[in-house]
Design an enzyme around this catalytic site. Structure first.
Site, mmCIF file in Angstrom:
data_model
loop_
_atom_site.group_PDB
_atom_site.id
_atom_site.type_symbol
_atom_site.label_atom_id
_atom_site.label_comp_id
_atom_site.label_asym_id
_atom_site.label_seq_id
_atom_site.Cartn_x
_atom_site.Cartn_y
_atom_site.Cartn_z
ATOM 1 N N TYR A 1 0.883 -1.176 0.000
ATOM 2 C CA TYR A 1 0.000 0.000 0.000
ATOM 3 C C TYR A 1 0.917 1.221 0.000
ATOM 4 O O TYR A 1 1.680 1.406 0.953
ATOM 5 C CB TYR A 1 -0.855 0.043 1.263
ATOM 6 C CG TYR A 1 -1.903 -1.051 1.399
ATOM 7 C CD1 TYR A 1 -1.564 -2.324 1.839
ATOM 8 C CD2 TYR A 1 -3.239 -0.775 1.126
ATOM 9 C CE1 TYR A 1 -2.525 -3.309 1.994
ATOM 10 C CE2 TYR A 1 -4.224 -1.756 1.280
ATOM 11 C CZ TYR A 1 -3.858 -3.024 1.708
ATOM 12 O OH TYR A 1 -4.813 -3.997 1.862
ATOM 13 N N PRO B 1 -12.038 0.483 0.258
ATOM 14 C CA PRO B 1 -11.319 -0.791 0.185
ATOM 15 C C PRO B 1 -9.938 -0.779 0.851
ATOM 16 O O PRO B 1 -9.300 -1.834 0.955
ATOM 17 C CB PRO B 1 -11.182 -1.042 -1.327
ATOM 18 C CG PRO B 1 -11.397 0.270 -1.978
ATOM 19 C CD PRO B 1 -12.260 1.081 -1.076
ATOM 20 N N LYS C 1 -11.725 -4.665 4.102
ATOM 21 C CA LYS C 1 -12.695 -5.110 5.112
ATOM 22 C C LYS C 1 -14.089 -5.448 4.571
ATOM 23 O O LYS C 1 -14.878 -6.103 5.254
ATOM 24 C CB LYS C 1 -12.851 -4.021 6.187
ATOM 25 C CG LYS C 1 -11.646 -3.908 7.091
ATOM 26 C CD LYS C 1 -11.584 -5.047 8.084
ATOM 27 C CE LYS C 1 -10.203 -5.306 8.615
ATOM 28 N NZ LYS C 1 -9.535 -6.463 8.046
ATOM 29 N N TYR D 1 -6.117 -5.439 10.723
ATOM 30 C CA TYR D 1 -6.013 -5.991 9.362
ATOM 31 C C TYR D 1 -6.379 -7.478 9.332
ATOM 32 O O TYR D 1 -7.065 -7.935 8.416
ATOM 33 C CB TYR D 1 -4.603 -5.771 8.799
ATOM 34 C CG TYR D 1 -4.532 -5.914 7.302
ATOM 35 C CD1 TYR D 1 -4.865 -4.855 6.459
ATOM 36 C CD2 TYR D 1 -4.146 -7.125 6.708
ATOM 37 C CE1 TYR D 1 -4.815 -4.987 5.076
ATOM 38 C CE2 TYR D 1 -4.092 -7.260 5.323
ATOM 39 C CZ TYR D 1 -4.424 -6.194 4.517
ATOM 40 O OH TYR D 1 -4.383 -6.328 3.155
HETATM 41 P P1 RFL Z 1 -22.608 -7.534 -3.258
HETATM 42 O O1 RFL Z 1 -21.376 -8.276 -3.624
HETATM 43 O O2 RFL Z 1 -22.769 -6.155 -3.791
HETATM 44 O O3 RFL Z 1 -23.840 -8.439 -3.714
HETATM 45 C C1 RFL Z 1 -25.163 -7.959 -3.692
HETATM 46 C C2 RFL Z 1 -25.951 -8.712 -4.744
HETATM 47 O O4 RFL Z 1 -27.324 -8.280 -4.696
HETATM 48 C C3 RFL Z 1 -27.802 -8.111 -6.032
HETATM 49 N N1 RFL Z 1 -28.925 -7.172 -6.016
HETATM 50 C C4 RFL Z 1 -30.215 -7.546 -6.151
HETATM 51 N N2 RFL Z 1 -30.790 -8.753 -6.288
HETATM 52 C C5 RFL Z 1 -32.147 -8.798 -6.404
HETATM 53 N N3 RFL Z 1 -32.935 -7.686 -6.385
HETATM 54 C C6 RFL Z 1 -32.404 -6.447 -6.245
HETATM 55 N N4 RFL Z 1 -33.179 -5.374 -6.226
HETATM 56 C C7 RFL Z 1 -30.981 -6.344 -6.110
HETATM 57 N N5 RFL Z 1 -30.132 -5.312 -5.960
HETATM 58 C C8 RFL Z 1 -28.899 -5.828 -5.912
HETATM 59 C C9 RFL Z 1 -26.587 -7.586 -6.781
HETATM 60 O O5 RFL Z 1 -26.710 -7.821 -8.195
HETATM 61 C C10 RFL Z 1 -25.462 -8.410 -6.148
HETATM 62 O O6 RFL Z 1 -25.226 -9.607 -6.838
HETATM 63 O O7 RFL Z 1 -22.784 -7.443 -1.678
HETATM 64 P P2 RFL Z 1 -22.354 -8.484 -0.521
HETATM 65 O O8 RFL Z 1 -22.776 -9.871 -0.857
HETATM 66 O O9 RFL Z 1 -22.792 -7.879 0.757
HETATM 67 O O10 RFL Z 1 -20.756 -8.507 -0.581
HETATM 68 C C11 RFL Z 1 -19.999 -7.372 -0.240
HETATM 69 C C12 RFL Z 1 -18.688 -7.371 -1.028
HETATM 70 O O11 RFL Z 1 -18.963 -7.566 -2.399
HETATM 71 C C13 RFL Z 1 -17.907 -6.060 -0.837
HETATM 72 O O12 RFL Z 1 -17.965 -5.635 0.501
HETATM 73 C C14 RFL Z 1 -16.413 -6.210 -1.218
HETATM 74 O O13 RFL Z 1 -16.281 -6.465 -2.578
HETATM 75 C C15 RFL Z 1 -15.628 -4.944 -0.864
HETATM 76 N N6 RFL Z 1 -14.220 -4.980 -1.282
HETATM 77 C C16 RFL Z 1 -13.267 -5.651 -0.535
HETATM 78 N N7 RFL Z 1 -13.622 -6.320 0.579
HETATM 79 C C17 RFL Z 1 -12.692 -7.042 1.277
HETATM 80 O O14 RFL Z 1 -13.051 -7.630 2.301
HETATM 81 N N8 RFL Z 1 -11.368 -7.119 0.895
HETATM 82 C C18 RFL Z 1 -10.932 -6.488 -0.216
HETATM 83 O O15 RFL Z 1 -9.761 -6.636 -0.547
HETATM 84 C C19 RFL Z 1 -11.882 -5.692 -0.960
HETATM 85 N N9 RFL Z 1 -11.514 -5.041 -2.067
HETATM 86 C C20 RFL Z 1 -13.822 -4.315 -2.450
HETATM 87 C C21 RFL Z 1 -12.443 -4.361 -2.807
HETATM 88 C C22 RFL Z 1 -14.742 -3.635 -3.241
HETATM 89 C C23 RFL Z 1 -14.303 -2.991 -4.376
HETATM 90 N N10 RFL Z 1 -15.297 -2.331 -5.133
HETATM 91 C C24 RFL Z 1 -15.419 -2.450 -6.537
HETATM 92 C C25 RFL Z 1 -16.392 -1.685 -4.482
HETATM 93 C C26 RFL Z 1 -11.996 -3.717 -3.940
HETATM 94 C C27 RFL Z 1 -12.908 -3.013 -4.715
HETATM 95 C C28 RFL Z 1 -12.350 -2.284 -5.913
HETATM 96 C C1 PHB Z 2 -7.480 -6.555 -4.040
HETATM 97 O O1 PHB Z 2 -6.608 -7.411 -4.241
HETATM 98 O O2 PHB Z 2 -8.395 -6.354 -4.850
HETATM 99 C C2 PHB Z 2 -7.414 -5.742 -2.813
HETATM 100 C C3 PHB Z 2 -6.498 -6.062 -1.823
HETATM 101 C C4 PHB Z 2 -6.427 -5.280 -0.677
HETATM 102 C C5 PHB Z 2 -7.269 -4.204 -0.529
HETATM 103 C C6 PHB Z 2 -8.199 -3.894 -1.502
HETATM 104 C C7 PHB Z 2 -8.265 -4.664 -2.659
HETATM 105 O O3 PHB Z 2 -7.174 -3.433 0.594
#
Ligand code: RFL
Ligand code: PHB
Length: 389
Positions: A200, A292, A296, A384
């Protein structure tokens, strides 16, 4: 149609809850707005806390994770060219596992399909009814026909833009929010990672992160202004900018290649309170969002699911509502600590357009403190790897 729990959303929270419930013999149906392929195409999280790995094992989907996940004993913070390793293993005795959200989702979808549990993908216009009363229902359109499912409980696992939180009357919910004045531009490439562990990096040009998905696939991010367009970033421009922001020895090891995916995600902290409204329970991104920077989001989705699953199990197996009554308070207590950690990591590492020279000195002092204090590093490390459930 009737079931015990209707789960809205087939992201990691919905699929994991469904899997845990099914293994306990609790009937459930998942309603997802998008296709399974679309859900799997979203490149998101990469880092799993040990608690999340335990829960995936409990759900019976830990096998490929154990074979292909990359255990990491630490990560590095870089500030103005200086590198500080955070020795997770040494400071906490724990490791994190690098295993993509796409893979977690795939494993959960495969397990659900193998068990033959009901899921409706491309379910349109999902609507919630009577969740404040004793007999909730959920209606939706599937293949052109309207359907209705009667249930005991509704699990709102439908992410930040979902319908579940939006169905709660405005007076019954309070929200807390911080929107950051930048986003992350992410790029996925089939090249070996620049470093064995995550880096990072804070630099005068903004934040950058070197992450990975495997020994041969890298995931990189650079901080960009909120109004930036992904089309303005050729792969070449991305790699040039990334190399400018990370310490020299890391920059020298970054191997460029054609991007498999490139997208911009805005950064936001958001919490809804409470997470329970009668027989509707919010879990994961439906109830809260973190930037992100602390890795978490997915891990909080997992801890919510842990509390909610235990509460539902207790309701059906022991006829006790104690867990359901405690759900919102328990989940939020852990959520807020992760919100604080993600916010503080975001503040430390990013360039804020409105930051003064004073703010910059404070950030430098905070980094200096981390390099000199075992206590300060331990605090970063224990957050972490994840606070206890
Ligand atoms: P999701 O994954 O958004 O899934 C929700 C689902 O609900 C559907 N949905 C509907 N379905 C029916 N009717 C409706 N009206 C609906 N509206 C929505 C959607 O299509 C979808 O399929 O939520 P969920 O399951 O709570 O999961 C959460 C995680 O996806 C999210 O917190 C993480 O991706 C965040 N995140 C990271 N988390 C980590 O723990 N470690 C990481 O390294 C990390 N890196 C990240 C991330 C999120 C990122 N972005 C793009 C926001 C990196 C990025 C870039
Ligand atoms: C990832 O690999 O997508 C990633 C890893 C660590 C983070 C966020 C995203 O804090």
């Amino acid at each position: 149609m009737r079931t015990q729990v209707v789960i809205v959303g087939a992201g990691p929270s919905g699929l994991l809850l469904g899997q845990l419930l099914s293994r306990q013999g609790i009937d459930n149906v998942i309603l997802e707005r998008k296709s399974a392929d679309y859900v799997l195409s979203r490149i998101r999280a990469g880092v799993l806390e040990p608690g999340t790995v335990d829960l995936l094992n409990e759900a019976g989907v830990g096998q490929r994770l154990a074979e292909e996940g990359l255990p990491h004993d630490g990560f590095s913070l870089a500030f103005e060219g200086r590198l500080q390793r955070v020795d997770l293993k040494g400071l906490t005795g724990k490791q994190v596992t690098v295993y993509g959200q796409t893979e977690v989702t795939q494993d959960l979808m495969d397990a659900r399909q193998a068990a033959g549990t009901a899921s409706f993908y491309e379910a349109e216009d999902v609507q919630l009814h009577d969740f404040e009363g004793a007999s909730p229902r959920v209606s939706f359109t599937f293949e052109g026909r309207r359907h209705e499912i009667a249930c005991d409980f509704i699990a709102g696992c439908d992410g930040f833009h979902g319908i579940c939180r939006a169905s709660v009357p405005a007076g019954a919910i309070e929200t807390f929010e911080r929107v950051y004045p930048f986003g992350w531009l992410g790029l996925l490439v089939d090249q070996p990672p620049a470093a064995h562990e995550l880096v990072y990096a804070s630099s005068p040009f903004g934040f950058a992160l070197c992450s990975m998905r495997s020994q041969t696939r890298s995931r990189y991010y650079v901080q960009v202004p909120l109004d930036e367009k992904v089309e303005a970033w050729s792969d070449q421009r991305f790699f040039d900018e990334l190399r400018r922001r990370v310490p020299e020895e890391v920059a020298a090891a970054v191997t460029a290649g054609p991007s498999l995916e490139k997208s911009i995600a805005p950064l936001r902290s958001f919490v809804a309170e409470p997470l329970r409204f009668g027989r509707l329970f919010l879990a994961g991104d439906a109830g809260h969002i973190v930037p992100p920077t602390g890795a978490k989001g997915l891990n909080l989705a997992a801890s919510d699911v842990h509390y909610l699953f235990e509460a539902l199990r207790e309701h059906y197996a022991e006829h006790s509502n104690a867990g359901l009554d405690a759900y919102s308070g328990r989940a939020l207590a852990r959520v807020w600590k992760a919100v604080r950690f993600s916010w503080s990591m975001t503040n430390l590492l990013h360039l804020f357009p409105e930051a003064s020279a004073f703010d910059q000195r404070i950030r430098r002092a905070e980094f200096d403190y981390l390099t000199q204090s075992q206590a300060a590093l331990t605090s970063v490390a224990e957050n972490y790897v994840g606070l206890p459930y």
